[in-house]
Scaffold this motif. Structure first.
Motif, PDB file in Angstrom:
ATOM      1  N   VAL A  42     103.624  12.599  14.792  1.00 13.81           N
ATOM      2  CA  VAL A  42     103.192  14.098  14.526  1.00 13.81           C
ATOM      3  C   VAL A  42     102.037  14.410  15.399  1.00 13.81           C
ATOM      4  O   VAL A  42     101.011  13.347  15.509  1.00 13.81           O
ATOM      5  CB  VAL A  42     102.870  14.608  13.152  1.00 13.81           C
ATOM      6  N   ALA A  44      98.641  15.573  15.623  1.00 11.40           N
ATOM      7  CA  ALA A  44      97.110  15.792  14.817  1.00 11.40           C
ATOM      8  C   ALA A  44      96.329  16.788  15.708  1.00 11.40           C
ATOM      9  O   ALA A  44      95.758  17.411  14.831  1.00 11.40           O
ATOM     10  CB  ALA A  44      96.600  14.518  14.469  1.00 11.40           C
ATOM     11  N   PHE A  71      94.474   3.596  17.548  1.00 10.31           N
ATOM     12  CA  PHE A  71      93.539   3.229  16.478  1.00 10.31           C
ATOM     13  C   PHE A  71      94.218   2.628  15.237  1.00 10.31           C
ATOM     14  O   PHE A  71      95.169   1.796  15.474  1.00 10.31           O
ATOM     15  CB  PHE A  71      92.720   4.492  16.108  1.00 10.31           C
ATOM     16  N   SER A  74      96.284   6.355  14.481  1.00 11.99           N
ATOM     17  CA  SER A  74      96.290   7.412  15.489  1.00 11.99           C
ATOM     18  C   SER A  74      96.269   6.811  17.026  1.00 11.99           C
ATOM     19  O   SER A  74      95.741   5.878  17.232  1.00 11.99           O
ATOM     20  CB  SER A  74      95.302   8.368  15.256  1.00 11.99           C
ATOM     21  N   ALA A 141      87.052  19.248  13.538  1.00 10.15           N
ATOM     22  CA  ALA A 141      87.965  19.395  12.544  1.00 10.15           C
ATOM     23  C   ALA A 141      87.320  19.366  11.116  1.00 10.15           C
ATOM     24  O   ALA A 141      88.015  19.703  10.104  1.00 10.15           O
ATOM     25  CB  ALA A 141      89.294  18.423  12.615  1.00 10.15           C
TER      26      ALA A 141
HETATM   27  C1  LIG Z   1      98.060  14.343  11.234  1.00  7.49           C
HETATM   28  C2  LIG Z   1      98.121  13.981   9.757  1.00  7.49           C
HETATM   29  C3  LIG Z   1      99.455  13.070   9.429  1.00  7.49           C
HETATM   30  C4  LIG Z   1      97.049  13.356   9.156  1.00  7.49           C
HETATM   31  O1  LIG Z   1      97.073  13.180   7.975  1.00  7.49           O
HETATM   32  P1  LIG Z   1      95.591  12.842   6.984  1.00  7.49           P
HETATM   33  O2  LIG Z   1      95.973  12.979   5.721  1.00  7.49           O
HETATM   34  O3  LIG Z   1      94.564  13.716   7.628  1.00  7.49           O
HETATM   35  O4  LIG Z   1      95.428  11.550   7.241  1.00  7.49           O
HETATM   36  P2  LIG Z   1      94.151  10.695   7.434  1.00  7.49           P
HETATM   37  O5  LIG Z   1      92.865  11.326   7.173  1.00  7.49           O
HETATM   38  O6  LIG Z   1      94.518   9.208   6.828  1.00  7.49           O
HETATM   39  O7  LIG Z   1      94.062  10.353   9.123  1.00  7.49           O
HETATM   40  C5  LIG Z   1      95.134   9.676   9.759  1.00  7.49           C
HETATM   41  C6  LIG Z   1      94.610   9.366  11.139  1.00  7.49           C
HETATM   42  O8  LIG Z   1      94.660  10.783  11.922  1.00  7.49           O
HETATM   43  C7  LIG Z   1      93.427  10.820  12.348  1.00  7.49           C
HETATM   44  N1  LIG Z   1      93.184  12.273  12.686  1.00  7.49           N
HETATM   45  C8  LIG Z   1      93.445  13.117  11.670  1.00  7.49           C
HETATM   46  N2  LIG Z   1      93.081  14.337  11.870  1.00  7.49           N
HETATM   47  C9  LIG Z   1      92.553  14.207  13.274  1.00  7.49           C
HETATM   48  C10 LIG Z   1      91.923  15.020  14.275  1.00  7.49           C
HETATM   49  N3  LIG Z   1      91.972  16.371  14.178  1.00  7.49           N
HETATM   50  N4  LIG Z   1      91.729  14.474  15.428  1.00  7.49           N
HETATM   51  C11 LIG Z   1      91.672  13.337  15.890  1.00  7.49           C
HETATM   52  N5  LIG Z   1      92.250  12.143  14.826  1.00  7.49           N
HETATM   53  C12 LIG Z   1      92.586  12.673  13.547  1.00  7.49           C
HETATM   54  C13 LIG Z   1      92.289  10.012  11.474  1.00  7.49           C
HETATM   55  O9  LIG Z   1      91.278   9.801  12.241  1.00  7.49           O
HETATM   56  C14 LIG Z   1      93.189   9.146  11.229  1.00  7.49           C
HETATM   57  O10 LIG Z   1      93.022   8.071  12.383  1.00  7.49           O
HETATM   58  P3  LIG Z   1      93.318   6.315  12.060  1.00  7.49           P
HETATM   59  O11 LIG Z   1      94.103   6.072  11.030  1.00  7.49           O
HETATM   60  O12 LIG Z   1      93.725   5.962  13.466  1.00  7.49           O
HETATM   61  O13 LIG Z   1      91.819   5.963  11.944  1.00  7.49           O
HETATM   62  C15 LIG Z   1      98.279  15.305   8.788  1.00  7.49           C
HETATM   63  O14 LIG Z   1      97.393  16.099   8.934  1.00  7.49           O
HETATM   64  C16 LIG Z   1      99.667  15.879   9.129  1.00  7.49           C
HETATM   65  O15 LIG Z   1     100.615  15.807   8.842  1.00  7.49           O
HETATM   66  N6  LIG Z   1      99.470  17.191  10.041  1.00  7.49           N
HETATM   67  C17 LIG Z   1     100.593  18.156  10.533  1.00  7.49           C
HETATM   68  C18 LIG Z   1     101.068  17.603  11.806  1.00  7.49           C
HETATM   69  C19 LIG Z   1     101.782  18.387  12.294  1.00  7.49           C
HETATM   70  O16 LIG Z   1     102.806  18.808  11.716  1.00  7.49           O
HETATM   71  N7  LIG Z   1     101.981  18.621  13.818  1.00  7.49           N
HETATM   72  C20 LIG Z   1     102.616  19.360  14.404  1.00  7.49           C
HETATM   73  C21 LIG Z   1     101.948  20.739  14.286  1.00  7.49           C
HETATM   74  S1  LIG Z   1     103.202  22.138  14.525  1.00  7.49           S
END
Ligand SMILES: CC(C)(COP(=O)(O)OP(=O)(O)OC[C@H]1O[C@@H](n2cnc3c(N)ncnc32)[C@H](O)[C@@H]1OP(=O)(O)O)[C@@H](O)C(=O)NCCC(=O)NCCS
Length: 158
Positions: A42, A44, A71, A74, A141
């Motif tokens: 997805v 992020a 990473f 991500s 963020a």
């Molecule tokens: C992206 C998503 C899975 C992250 O979930 P989360 O609960 O924040 O999970 P975590 O905090 O464990 O983060 C997971 C990873 O994402 C990275 N991450 C989260 N937000 C980020 C951002 N804004 N920028 C960069 N990296 C980001 C974290 O650093 C972590 O990286 P790592 O595991 O490599 O160290 C969640 O926010 C999500 O599902 N968002 C919606 C995605 C989507 O629908 N996208 C389409 C948009 S229409």
């Protein structure tokens, strides 16, 4: 990904609409992230986009996507956008962007992914800068405290 610019995808100046290019880049980047992780991915974050050159109606546009660093769950994906010159057949760089994708399981929870080993000079450069870009993205963020962004801070302190 190579495709044409059609009339329905342009702005009033007959250049490619920015949102259309963002969508094309998102698709190409998601394929690169999926191929690397072999997982559902997805978007992020869109970390950086530079619309340096307009892309005229009728252009042949190529979006090149490459995972620059992985990473834990991500990935940073680098996008380079090229336009074909009709007469010479040469490609000119038009735009570039950086997206972050996260590999997730069927319930949407982040999962671990393999690392990337950069080989070319450009790959090494992009790999080296990826951690500070990740920290900047997390700070913006509201997911990381600025004082914890060690790699990013080092950029200003050196
Ligand atoms: C992206 C998503 C899975 C992250 O979930 P989360 O609960 O924040 O999970 P975590 O905090 O464990 O983060 C997971 C990873 O994402 C990275 N991450 C989260 N937000 C980020 C951002 N804004 N920028 C960069 N990296 C980001 C974290 O650093 C972590 O990286 P790592 O595991 O490599 O160290 C969640 O926010 C999500 O599902 N968002 C919606 C995605 C989507 O629908 N996208 C389409 C948009 S229409």
């Amino acid at each position: 990904m190579t495709d044409l610019v059609l009339p329905s995808e342009t702005n009033p100046l007959n250049n490619l609409f920015g949102g259309e290019l963002l969508a094309r880049m998102d698709r190409a980047a998601s394929i690169a992230a999926r191929r690397h992780s072999r997982r559902i991915v997805v978007t992020a974050s869109v970390n950086h986009v530079a619309f340096n050159r307009a892309v005229p109606l009728g252009s042949v546009v190529t979006v090149e996507a490459k995972v620059s660093r992985a990473f834990k769950s991500s990935m940073e994906v680098y996008l380079d956008v090229w336009i074909d010159d009709r007469e010479s057949g040469q490609r000119t760089k038009a735009n570039e962007a950086i997206y972050t994708f996260v590999a997730v399981d069927e319930t949407g929870r982040p999962v671990a992914i393999p690392e990337i080993i950069p080989e070319t000079e450009e790959e090494k450069l992009r790999y080296d800068g990826a951690l500070r870009r990740k920290q900047l993205s997390l700070v913006l963020a509201g997911k990381m405290e600025p004082q914890d962004a060690t790699e990013l801070k080092a950029l200003f302190e050196s």
